[in-house]
Design a protein around this motif. Structure first.
Motif, mmCIF file in Angstrom:
data_model
loop_
_atom_site.group_PDB
_atom_site.id
_atom_site.type_symbol
_atom_site.label_atom_id
_atom_site.label_comp_id
_atom_site.label_asym_id
_atom_site.label_seq_id
_atom_site.Cartn_x
_atom_site.Cartn_y
_atom_site.Cartn_z
ATOM 1 N N ALA A 61 0.966 -1.223 0.194
ATOM 2 C CA ALA A 61 -0.078 0.073 -0.039
ATOM 3 C C ALA A 61 0.860 1.197 -0.087
ATOM 4 O O ALA A 61 1.955 1.377 0.620
ATOM 5 C CB ALA A 61 -1.006 -0.089 1.303
ATOM 6 N N THR A 62 0.613 2.258 -0.731
ATOM 7 C CA THR A 62 1.383 3.385 -0.935
ATOM 8 C C THR A 62 0.488 4.816 -0.399
ATOM 9 O O THR A 62 -0.725 4.431 -0.583
ATOM 10 C CB THR A 62 1.768 3.614 -2.222
ATOM 11 O OG1 THR A 62 0.530 3.879 -3.267
ATOM 12 C CG2 THR A 62 2.559 2.520 -2.771
ATOM 13 N N GLN A 64 -1.225 8.306 -1.102
ATOM 14 C CA GLN A 64 -2.009 8.847 -2.296
ATOM 15 C C GLN A 64 -1.220 10.109 -2.582
ATOM 16 O O GLN A 64 -1.776 11.153 -3.585
ATOM 17 C CB GLN A 64 -3.454 8.915 -2.029
ATOM 18 C CG GLN A 64 -3.972 7.524 -1.857
ATOM 19 C CD GLN A 64 -5.549 7.578 -1.705
ATOM 20 O OE1 GLN A 64 -5.825 7.968 -0.380
ATOM 21 N NE2 GLN A 64 -6.343 7.685 -2.732
ATOM 22 N N HIS A 105 5.504 3.779 -0.196
ATOM 23 C CA HIS A 105 5.057 2.891 0.585
ATOM 24 C C HIS A 105 4.541 3.344 1.952
ATOM 25 O O HIS A 105 5.209 4.226 2.645
ATOM 26 C CB HIS A 105 5.758 1.554 1.170
ATOM 27 C CG HIS A 105 6.110 0.476 -0.220
ATOM 28 N ND1 HIS A 105 5.240 -0.072 -0.700
ATOM 29 C CD2 HIS A 105 7.047 0.702 -1.013
ATOM 30 C CE1 HIS A 105 5.752 -0.551 -1.778
ATOM 31 N NE2 HIS A 105 6.779 -0.312 -1.815
ATOM 32 N N ARG A 106 3.361 3.105 2.411
ATOM 33 C CA ARG A 106 2.849 3.830 3.611
ATOM 34 C C ARG A 106 3.691 3.442 4.842
ATOM 35 O O ARG A 106 3.761 4.174 5.908
ATOM 36 C CB ARG A 106 1.363 3.106 4.135
ATOM 37 C CG ARG A 106 0.208 3.934 3.385
ATOM 38 C CD ARG A 106 -0.998 3.647 4.054
ATOM 39 N NE ARG A 106 -1.871 4.115 3.167
ATOM 40 C CZ ARG A 106 -3.233 3.387 3.078
ATOM 41 N NH1 ARG A 106 -3.335 2.330 3.671
ATOM 42 N NH2 ARG A 106 -3.878 4.029 2.149
ATOM 43 N N GLN A 216 -10.419 4.546 -0.412
ATOM 44 C CA GLN A 216 -9.154 4.106 -0.533
ATOM 45 C C GLN A 216 -9.052 2.849 0.350
ATOM 46 O O GLN A 216 -8.587 1.889 0.104
ATOM 47 C CB GLN A 216 -8.069 4.991 -0.773
ATOM 48 C CG GLN A 216 -6.567 4.495 -0.787
ATOM 49 C CD GLN A 216 -6.599 3.932 -2.254
ATOM 50 O OE1 GLN A 216 -7.104 4.288 -3.114
ATOM 51 N NE2 GLN A 216 -5.510 3.099 -2.501
ATOM 52 N N SER A 217 -9.357 2.941 1.673
ATOM 53 C CA SER A 217 -9.293 1.881 2.530
ATOM 54 C C SER A 217 -9.995 0.845 2.313
ATOM 55 O O SER A 217 -9.610 -0.466 2.385
ATOM 56 C CB SER A 217 -9.537 2.552 3.980
ATOM 57 O OG SER A 217 -8.779 3.547 4.563
ATOM 58 N N GLU A 220 -8.295 -0.866 -0.638
ATOM 59 C CA GLU A 220 -7.256 -1.941 -0.337
ATOM 60 C C GLU A 220 -7.579 -3.002 0.650
ATOM 61 O O GLU A 220 -6.943 -4.232 0.340
ATOM 62 C CB GLU A 220 -6.319 -1.070 0.558
ATOM 63 C CG GLU A 220 -5.540 0.046 -0.310
ATOM 64 C CD GLU A 220 -4.951 1.184 0.221
ATOM 65 O OE1 GLU A 220 -4.334 1.884 -0.249
ATOM 66 O OE2 GLU A 220 -4.875 1.060 1.745
ATOM 67 N N ASP A 224 -6.771 -6.950 -0.682
ATOM 68 C CA ASP A 224 -5.871 -7.679 0.030
ATOM 69 C C ASP A 224 -6.848 -9.015 0.470
ATOM 70 O O ASP A 224 -6.124 -10.102 0.442
ATOM 71 C CB ASP A 224 -5.506 -7.163 1.450
ATOM 72 C CG ASP A 224 -4.550 -7.952 2.279
ATOM 73 O OD1 ASP A 224 -3.657 -8.362 1.704
ATOM 74 O OD2 ASP A 224 -4.931 -8.193 3.398
ATOM 75 N N THR A 292 -5.167 1.106 -7.859
ATOM 76 C CA THR A 292 -5.962 0.309 -7.029
ATOM 77 C C THR A 292 -7.142 -0.406 -7.474
ATOM 78 O O THR A 292 -7.360 -1.520 -7.762
ATOM 79 C CB THR A 292 -6.471 0.617 -5.488
ATOM 80 O OG1 THR A 292 -5.030 1.199 -4.816
ATOM 81 C CG2 THR A 292 -7.099 -0.222 -4.606
#
Length: 471
Positions: A61-62, A64, A105-106, A216-217, A220, A224, A292
């Motif tokens: 995860a990156t 934004q 990356h986060r 976005q969450s 993701e 996953d 994504t």
């Protein structure tokens, strides 16, 4: 750079600035304040250490926003606390250079912020702020706090005085009312996405999983889970209240809504106009990045190569009317489709709530100074263009709000790209008050877009101001 053990502030001397909360915004302020000569500061947070959305540090995860939206660069590119300085301290500049990554990356951003938080001499973790009050006789704020041990237990009480405050208490996970009782029951298989990684294995053990939320969450988490489930037996449902699983508005001119220019324009609008604007701009801050969305579609498509469709249901435009436990392992959701008006029931084994965050209200923390706060027609605290709470004139201290609400600052309120600017603006206001000079030069213009009309510049139909000849 080794972590610095901070020295306790002098209880008999008022600081110039005390920060409450150490998320990215107040951490940005602490980092930029570190370079201001003679400024005495301290920043308190009740957590034992800095962590940025640990439950969503999903592999790959990156951010934004580009890496330039770190804590300091957009106000002071030469700061020792920049993301590039962190890479240099880790001997990673060349790998980063060859990686050619604009969006990092986060987990990398989290590690960078933790390095800054541990290295600054002004940051104090394990400090729970209990109350804030104004002392008119001494012209400063008195902040009572509790020192906590690593387990969150109280060790000692303390008081710190400061002439000015910076509130950066951030936001908290939001759980819709119909699902709140289940989310607050530890045994119920309902978790907010903020805690996703902590419960990932338990979630994957469920026979069916429902993700709620189209941002976005949610995307993701759904991706996953999809990658972790076997083809043909995915047993996943993705629901959203928004009318579509839509991409984030990421055009170059669209991104100018996240500039100081737009913030100034937004703050000049009437309150009813601002309140209408923010929900209408949902794709500016609630959409999904294209990478994504593409990855989700590609994964779903890959699972059709041998024939058949994946056992995954994606439905936007849905609200959860009620929810309840079904036996010891299930959850029953009562749904309504906004456009059809139809209703149905969904039985699922687990629920992930990617329902976003809400700003923590200021009133509980500032209860003793509530009478000094000026408010808008809706009763909300007023925040001026410098990010200061508007206070009664009898209060000579200033309270800066570093994690403001969208109602006062527009869609860019929680955007990391504005952190350094907001911090530098607050410090300029403070150093201007203390020394008569602003420490951080900031550009007068930050966007190509002119968001409103200049009432002082009448223009003809060809765009030339009336009475002005072409040259």
């Amino acid at each position: 750079m080794e972590p610095i053990e901070p020295v306790e502030p002098d209880a008999d001397r008022a600081l110039d600035l005390l920060g409450i909360g150490l998320g990215p915004f107040n951490l940005s302020l602490a980092a930029l304040a570190d370079a201001v000569p003679g400024l005495t500061t301290a920043f308190y947070d009740q957590r034992p250490d800095f962590h940025w959305h640990p439950g969503l540090l999903i592999d790959g995860a990156t951010l934004q926003v580009p890496f330039l939206a770190d804590l300091v660069t957009l106000a002071d590119p030469g700061s020792r606390w920049s993301f590039l300085s962190w890479l240099k301290s880790r001997e990673r500049l060349f790998p980063f250079y060859f990686a050619e990554r604009f969006h990092v990356h986060r987990a990398e951003f989290d590690a960078y912020c933790r390095w800054v938080a541990r290295s600054l001499p002004s940051t104090y973790f394990g400090r729970q702020v209990d109350s804030v009050r104004w002392n008119p006789a001494h012209g400063h704020f008195e902040v009572d706090h509790t020192r906590l041990d690593p387990h969150g237990e109280a060790e000692a009480l303390g008081r710190t005085c400061a002439r000015h405050l910076a509130i950066g208490t951030g936001s908290a996970p939001y759980v819709p009312e119909p699902l709140r009782p289940l989310a607050e029951t530890p045994a119920a298989p309902v978790v907010h996405s903020a805690h996703y990684l902590d419960h990932r294995e338990r979630l994957l053990a469920a026979d069916h999983i429902t993700v709620i939320g189209s941002g976005q969450s949610g995307a993701e988490v759904f991706l996953d889970l999809l990658r972790a489930r076997p083809a043909g037996r995915e047993r996943l449902t993705w629901l959203a209240r928004s009318p579509a699983f839509a991409p984030m508005e990421y055009s170059k001119l669209g991104l100018e809504h996240f500039t100081p220019d737009y913030t100034r324009y937004f703050q000049g609008l009437a309150d009813p106009v601002r309140d209408r604007l923010v929900p209408a701009q949902w794709q500016l801050h609630k959409g999904i990045d294209t990478e994504t969305i593409t990855a989700i579609f590609d994964e779903l498509y890959r699972r059709t190569l041998d024939g058949g469709w994946p056992d995954a249901v994606l439905t936007p435009g849905v609200t959860v009317r009620t929810a309840g436990r079904l036996g010891s392992h299930g959850v029953e959701l009562h749904l309504e489709h906004t456009e059809q008006g139809g209703r149905t029931r969904l039985v699922t084994g687990a629920v992930v709530l990617a329902t976003g965050y809400r700003e923590r209200p200021l009133e509980p923390l500032l209860a003793p100074v509530r009478s000094y706060l000026r408010r808008d027609a809706a009763g909300r605290p007023l925040v001026d263009g410098r990010g200061r709470l508007e206070l009664d004139r009898s209060v000579t201290g200033r309270i800066y709000v570093l994690s403001p609400s969208r109602y006062s600052h527009g869609v860019g309120a929680p955007d990391l790209g504005l952190a350094a600017w907001r911090s530098a603006s607050a410090l300029n206001d403070l150093t201007g008050l203390l020394t008569g000079t602003e420490h951080y030069p900031l550009p007068a213009r930050t966007a190509f877009t002119s968001f409103g009309l200049d009432p002082g510049a009448d223009r003809s139909s060809n765009g030339v101001p009336v009475g002005t000849a072409r040259r």
